[in-house]
Design a protein around this motif. Structure first.
Motif, PDB file in Angstrom:
ATOM      1  N   LYS A   1       6.551   4.202   7.650  1.00 37.80           N
ATOM      2  CA  LYS A   1       5.565   3.597   8.536  1.00 37.80           C
ATOM      3  C   LYS A   1       5.192   2.060   8.194  1.00 37.80           C
ATOM      4  O   LYS A   1       4.907   1.152   9.081  1.00 37.80           O
ATOM      5  N   ALA A   2       5.390   1.849   6.864  1.00 35.87           N
ATOM      6  CA  ALA A   2       4.961   0.415   6.389  1.00 35.87           C
ATOM      7  C   ALA A   2       6.260  -0.312   6.319  1.00 35.87           C
ATOM      8  O   ALA A   2       6.288  -1.729   5.935  1.00 35.87           O
ATOM      9  N   ASN A   3       7.398   0.158   6.905  1.00 39.86           N
ATOM     10  CA  ASN A   3       8.706  -0.472   7.033  1.00 39.86           C
ATOM     11  C   ASN A   3       9.093  -1.306   5.694  1.00 39.86           C
ATOM     12  O   ASN A   3       9.500  -2.309   5.609  1.00 39.86           O
ATOM     13  N   VAL A   4       8.919  -0.320   4.669  1.00 39.59           N
ATOM     14  CA  VAL A   4       9.308  -0.580   3.293  1.00 39.59           C
ATOM     15  C   VAL A   4      10.664  -0.142   3.012  1.00 39.59           C
ATOM     16  O   VAL A   4      11.147   1.045   3.081  1.00 39.59           O
ATOM     17  N   HIS A   5      11.915  -1.142   2.909  1.00 41.63           N
ATOM     18  CA  HIS A   5      13.022  -0.579   2.606  1.00 41.63           C
ATOM     19  C   HIS A   5      13.598  -1.153   1.439  1.00 41.63           C
ATOM     20  O   HIS A   5      13.640  -2.231   1.233  1.00 41.63           O
ATOM     21  N   SER A   6      14.072  -0.289   0.529  1.00 42.40           N
ATOM     22  CA  SER A   6      14.485  -0.531  -0.778  1.00 42.40           C
ATOM     23  C   SER A   6      15.674   0.650  -1.257  1.00 42.40           C
ATOM     24  O   SER A   6      15.335   1.760  -1.143  1.00 42.40           O
ATOM     25  N   GLU A   7      16.895  -0.153  -1.331  1.00 38.59           N
ATOM     26  CA  GLU A   7      17.840   0.744  -1.683  1.00 38.59           C
ATOM     27  C   GLU A   7      17.400   1.316  -2.954  1.00 38.59           C
ATOM     28  O   GLU A   7      17.930   2.516  -3.260  1.00 38.59           O
ATOM     29  N   GLN A   8      17.022   0.944  -3.865  1.00 32.71           N
ATOM     30  CA  GLN A   8      16.860   1.463  -5.079  1.00 32.71           C
ATOM     31  C   GLN A   8      15.728   2.563  -5.137  1.00 32.71           C
ATOM     32  O   GLN A   8      15.927   3.637  -5.665  1.00 32.71           O
ATOM     33  N   ILE A   9      14.618   2.429  -4.151  1.00 32.46           N
ATOM     34  CA  ILE A   9      13.505   3.377  -4.040  1.00 32.46           C
ATOM     35  C   ILE A   9      14.407   4.762  -3.279  1.00 32.46           C
ATOM     36  O   ILE A   9      14.282   5.839  -3.679  1.00 32.46           O
ATOM     37  N   SER A  10      15.089   4.276  -2.128  1.00 29.60           N
ATOM     38  CA  SER A  10      15.572   5.232  -1.511  1.00 29.60           C
ATOM     39  C   SER A  10      16.593   6.325  -2.272  1.00 29.60           C
ATOM     40  O   SER A  10      16.636   7.534  -2.343  1.00 29.60           O
ATOM     41  N   SER A  11      17.544   5.741  -3.119  1.00 29.61           N
ATOM     42  CA  SER A  11      18.425   6.465  -4.040  1.00 29.61           C
ATOM     43  C   SER A  11      17.609   7.305  -5.044  1.00 29.61           C
ATOM     44  O   SER A  11      18.188   8.221  -5.399  1.00 29.61           O
TER      45      SER A  11
ATOM     46  N   SER B   1       0.933  -1.283  -0.096  1.00 29.08           N
ATOM     47  CA  SER B   1      -0.178   0.062   0.011  1.00 29.08           C
ATOM     48  C   SER B   1       1.121   1.393  -0.131  1.00 29.08           C
ATOM     49  O   SER B   1       0.468   2.306  -0.738  1.00 29.08           O
ATOM     50  N   ALA B   2       1.953   1.240   0.906  1.00 31.51           N
ATOM     51  CA  ALA B   2       2.861   2.536   0.766  1.00 31.51           C
ATOM     52  C   ALA B   2       3.247   2.783  -0.554  1.00 31.51           C
ATOM     53  O   ALA B   2       3.642   3.832  -0.862  1.00 31.51           O
ATOM     54  N   ILE B   3       3.739   1.749  -1.332  1.00 30.11           N
ATOM     55  CA  ILE B   3       4.368   1.964  -2.566  1.00 30.11           C
ATOM     56  C   ILE B   3       3.485   2.474  -3.653  1.00 30.11           C
ATOM     57  O   ILE B   3       3.795   3.500  -4.588  1.00 30.11           O
ATOM     58  N   ASN B   4       2.073   1.878  -3.437  1.00 29.06           N
ATOM     59  CA  ASN B   4       1.179   2.682  -4.248  1.00 29.06           C
ATOM     60  C   ASN B   4       0.721   3.960  -3.988  1.00 29.06           C
ATOM     61  O   ASN B   4       0.419   4.939  -4.673  1.00 29.06           O
ATOM     62  N   GLN B   5       0.913   4.425  -2.590  1.00 28.01           N
ATOM     63  CA  GLN B   5       0.932   5.799  -2.344  1.00 28.01           C
ATOM     64  C   GLN B   5       1.887   6.608  -2.926  1.00 28.01           C
ATOM     65  O   GLN B   5       1.585   7.892  -3.432  1.00 28.01           O
ATOM     66  N   CYS B   6       3.003   6.132  -2.849  1.00 25.65           N
ATOM     67  CA  CYS B   6       4.118   6.918  -3.648  1.00 25.65           C
ATOM     68  C   CYS B   6       4.111   7.069  -5.095  1.00 25.65           C
ATOM     69  O   CYS B   6       4.327   8.170  -5.428  1.00 25.65           O
ATOM     70  N   VAL B   7       3.593   6.059  -5.685  1.00 27.66           N
ATOM     71  CA  VAL B   7       3.131   6.307  -6.987  1.00 27.66           C
ATOM     72  C   VAL B   7       2.222   7.614  -7.274  1.00 27.66           C
ATOM     73  O   VAL B   7       2.329   8.246  -8.062  1.00 27.66           O
ATOM     74  N   LYS B   8       1.267   7.502  -6.391  1.00 25.61           N
ATOM     75  CA  LYS B   8       0.260   8.779  -6.435  1.00 25.61           C
ATOM     76  C   LYS B   8       0.774  10.174  -6.135  1.00 25.61           C
ATOM     77  O   LYS B   8       0.749  11.185  -6.968  1.00 25.61           O
ATOM     78  N   TYR B   9       1.817  10.117  -5.141  1.00 25.37           N
ATOM     79  CA  TYR B   9       2.391  11.263  -4.803  1.00 25.37           C
ATOM     80  C   TYR B   9       3.401  11.686  -5.845  1.00 25.37           C
ATOM     81  O   TYR B   9       3.347  12.949  -6.044  1.00 25.37           O
ATOM     82  N   PHE B  10       4.097  11.007  -6.410  1.00 22.99           N
ATOM     83  CA  PHE B  10       4.724  11.290  -7.336  1.00 22.99           C
ATOM     84  C   PHE B  10       4.291  11.866  -8.925  1.00 22.99           C
ATOM     85  O   PHE B  10       4.621  12.690  -9.474  1.00 22.99           O
ATOM     86  N   ASP B  11       3.170  11.075  -9.034  1.00 23.68           N
ATOM     87  CA  ASP B  11       2.448  11.566 -10.056  1.00 23.68           C
ATOM     88  C   ASP B  11       1.979  12.901 -10.024  1.00 23.68           C
ATOM     89  O   ASP B  11       1.722  13.877 -10.950  1.00 23.68           O
ATOM     90  N   ASP B  12       1.436  13.367  -8.780  1.00 20.80           N
ATOM     91  CA  ASP B  12       0.876  14.484  -8.521  1.00 20.80           C
ATOM     92  C   ASP B  12       1.765  15.707  -8.545  1.00 20.80           C
ATOM     93  O   ASP B  12       1.579  16.829  -8.833  1.00 20.80           O
ATOM     94  N   THR B  13       3.217  15.136  -8.246  1.00 19.31           N
ATOM     95  CA  THR B  13       4.047  16.159  -8.369  1.00 19.31           C
ATOM     96  C   THR B  13       4.396  16.768  -9.671  1.00 19.31           C
ATOM     97  O   THR B  13       4.812  17.948  -9.622  1.00 19.31           O
TER      98      THR B  13
ATOM     99  N   GLY C   1       8.063  13.922   0.412  1.00 19.31           N
ATOM    100  CA  GLY C   1       8.410  13.752   1.891  1.00 19.31           C
ATOM    101  C   GLY C   1       7.001  12.940   2.562  1.00 19.31           C
ATOM    102  O   GLY C   1       7.466  11.975   3.623  1.00 19.31           O
ATOM    103  N   GLN C   2       5.889  12.939   2.015  1.00 17.16           N
ATOM    104  CA  GLN C   2       4.751  12.106   2.492  1.00 17.16           C
ATOM    105  C   GLN C   2       4.906  10.668   1.942  1.00 17.16           C
ATOM    106  O   GLN C   2       4.649   9.525   2.684  1.00 17.16           O
ATOM    107  N   CYS C   3       5.556  10.525   0.541  1.00 19.60           N
ATOM    108  CA  CYS C   3       6.021   9.408   0.360  1.00 19.60           C
ATOM    109  C   CYS C   3       7.081   8.574   1.358  1.00 19.60           C
ATOM    110  O   CYS C   3       6.651   7.294   1.476  1.00 19.60           O
TER     111      CYS C   3
END
Length: 214
Positions: A178-188, A132-144, A170-172
């Motif tokens: 909060k969802a404990n999603v850890h990805s080096e690729q996403i972070s970079s 769910s957190a990654i899906n939220q991030c997709v929306k956040y970036f699309d909105d930017t 920042g919300q992403c």
């Protein structure tokens, strides 16, 4: 007379200019004591002096490198400033920008491109690891993408407007944490976006200031 001749022999140019000053000053003083003085006398006197000391009335146009340095000087550290300069010099559009607005427009487009790339990466990750957190991030970036613009430049709100895009990212990050999603690729990818956004924000800030000066 002897003093004047010594001045001419010592420095002819200064003596001639001084002689002109004395002549026009006496003329002006004599005219101003006349109750029938008019504006034509003053204008004549002004243009006579301005012909001796011409002045520049238009500011020198800024070169592309001047514009880049003005933007990158706002960076907080030497490392970020170097990154800013290298980034803007490497882009043909910013390296040849005619003014601060043109440079800002290009950096906005650069930020939009990075938003699209981040969204694409997140969608790919989402397909492999539904969250769910990654899906939220997709929306956040699309909105930017819609938030990154210079629509508020004339109203002096462009800097504030594009900062909403930063808040979205920042919300992403918050959602991922909060969802404990850890990805080096996403972070970079997010960090790359933020580094590029700082340049965009600085460029828009300069363009906004220049626009308010007109």
């Amino acid at each position: 007379k002897q003093w004047y001749q010594r001045r001419v022999r010592g420095n002819p140019i200064k003596s001639i200019i001084r002689a002109h000053h004395i002549h026009y000053f006496k003329l002006f003083r004599r005219k101003t004591m006349n109750p029938r003085i008019n504006m034509r006398t003053f204008i004549t006197f002004f243009f006579c002096l301005s012909s001796l000391y011409p002045f520049q009335i238009e500011a020198k146009a800024k070169t592309p490198i001047d514009l880049i340095m003005e933007v990158c000087d706002q960076e907080a550290s030497a490392i970020k400033k170097k990154f800013c300069i290298e980034t803007l010099k490497s882009n043909p559009s910013t390296a040849t920008a005619k003014d601060s607005k043109a440079l800002a427009e290009t950096t906005v487009e650069m930020a939009k491109k990075q938003s699209t790339e981040a969204s694409t990466l997140l969608k790919t990750t989402l397909a492999k690891s539904p969250a769910s957190a990654i899906n939220q991030c997709v929306k956040y970036f699309d909105d930017t993408i819609g938030m990154l613009s210079l629509r508020g430049l004339n109203d002096g709100t462009a800097t504030l407007d594009i900062h909403y895009a930063y808040d979205n990212v920042g919300q992403c990050e918050t959602a991922l944490a909060k969802a404990n999603v850890h990805s080096e690729q996403i972070s970079s990818t997010i960090q790359k976006w933020k580094d590029g956004f700082e340049i965009t924000l600085a460029a828009v800030s300069v363009a906004e200031k220049d626009n308010s000066d007109y």
